[in-house]
Every structure is written in C-alpha cells, then in structure tokens.
Design a protein around this motif. Structure first.
Motif, PDB file in Angstrom:
ATOM      1  N   THR A 142      10.525 -47.888 -11.859  1.00  0.00           N
ATOM      2  CA  THR A 142       9.782 -48.963 -11.207  1.00  0.00           C
ATOM      3  C   THR A 142      10.146 -50.309 -11.815  1.00  0.00           C
ATOM      4  O   THR A 142      10.358 -51.294 -11.090  1.00  0.00           O
ATOM      5  N   ARG A 148       6.248 -60.360  -4.339  1.00  0.00           N
ATOM      6  CA  ARG A 148       5.770 -59.550  -3.213  1.00  0.00           C
ATOM      7  C   ARG A 148       6.073 -58.068  -3.420  1.00  0.00           C
ATOM      8  O   ARG A 148       5.370 -57.202  -2.909  1.00  0.00           O
ATOM      9  N   LEU A 149       7.124 -57.776  -4.158  1.00  0.00           N
ATOM     10  CA  LEU A 149       7.544 -56.395  -4.378  1.00  0.00           C
ATOM     11  C   LEU A 149       6.618 -55.643  -5.340  1.00  0.00           C
ATOM     12  O   LEU A 149       6.335 -54.460  -5.149  1.00  0.00           O
ATOM     13  N   ASP A 203       3.629 -53.759  -3.857  1.00  0.00           N
ATOM     14  CA  ASP A 203       4.081 -52.628  -3.048  1.00  0.00           C
ATOM     15  C   ASP A 203       4.483 -51.451  -3.931  1.00  0.00           C
ATOM     16  O   ASP A 203       4.186 -50.294  -3.611  1.00  0.00           O
ATOM     17  N   LEU A 204       5.161 -51.719  -5.019  1.00  0.00           N
ATOM     18  CA  LEU A 204       5.542 -50.645  -5.936  1.00  0.00           C
ATOM     19  C   LEU A 204       4.315 -50.046  -6.612  1.00  0.00           C
ATOM     20  O   LEU A 204       4.258 -48.833  -6.845  1.00  0.00           O
ATOM     21  N   ARG A 227       1.363 -49.805  -5.239  1.00  0.00           N
ATOM     22  CA  ARG A 227       0.749 -48.936  -4.228  1.00  0.00           C
ATOM     23  C   ARG A 227       1.515 -47.610  -4.114  1.00  0.00           C
ATOM     24  O   ARG A 227       0.918 -46.554  -3.962  1.00  0.00           O
ATOM     25  N   ALA A 228       2.816 -47.688  -4.185  1.00  0.00           N
ATOM     26  CA  ALA A 228       3.634 -46.461  -4.092  1.00  0.00           C
ATOM     27  C   ALA A 228       3.333 -45.528  -5.255  1.00  0.00           C
ATOM     28  O   ALA A 228       3.238 -44.309  -5.076  1.00  0.00           O
ATOM     29  N   SER A 285      -0.083 -43.888  -4.832  1.00  0.00           N
ATOM     30  CA  SER A 285      -0.120 -42.891  -3.765  1.00  0.00           C
ATOM     31  C   SER A 285       0.474 -41.556  -4.203  1.00  0.00           C
ATOM     32  O   SER A 285       0.290 -40.554  -3.537  1.00  0.00           O
TER      33      SER A 285
END
Length: 101
Positions: free
Chosen positions: A70, A88-89, A92-93, A95-96, A99
């Motif tokens: 990551t 912005r990335l 998102d990482l 959240r990944a 999950s």
C-alpha cells in the motif's frame, strides 16, 4: 511470471525464517510486498499448511506485505500523479484495506 515470483518469495521466506526466525519471515514479506501482496500471503499460507509456522504467526508477514504494498502504491501515485492525485488515492487505498477484513 506470477509462478516465478511466488516461487522466489517461497524460497526467500523459508530461508530467512530458518536463518532469522519469525523476523526473517516478516522482513522477506515486507520486501516482497513492495511489488505484490499475493505472493507473500501465499508463501505464509504455504508455511502454515506445511506445519512450519502456525496460523497466528502468518498474520504479521501478511500485514507487513499489505502495508509495504500500500505504501509503494501511494508513493508511485504521488510521484506519477502529483500531490492532488496522491491525496485522493490514500482514502481509496484505506477503503480497500478495510474491505479485506
């Protein structure tokens, strides 16, 4: 290519674990995680399946590989896409990773 990477990580992980104990496994997973998370995770799972480590001992190497992977994605994104893209990335990482629980 994946099979070659996986084979290399398996050999490296087992060798470093034999030489340095559990810390060797974490170090090798961290290094391999810079390029790919799957190979170190499979290597740790293989060591569990073969009885060389228990499942609890596989947690740290897998998390180390995920963390370094990551981080490498954030750095590449920041360098190639600039500060705005990097910022912005990151969410998102995150959240990944959340999950995958």
């Amino acid at each position: 290519m994946l099979a070659l990477t996986l084979s290399g990580v398996l050999v490296l992980s087992a060798g470093l674990r034999e030489a340095f104990g559990e810390i060797g496994l974490v170090v090798s997973a961290s290094a391999a995680g810079l390029a790919d998370t799957h190979s170190p995770a499979v290597a740790a799972a293989t060591l569990v399946a073969s009885g060389k480590i228990n499942s609890a001992d596989a947690i740290a190497p897998v998390l180390a590989a995920l963390s370094t992977n990551t981080l490498s994605k954030i750095i590449v994104g920041w360098v190639s896409g600039g500060r705005s893209f990097g910022l912005r990335l990151i969410p998102d990482l995150q959240r990944a990773i959340r999950s995958r629980r």
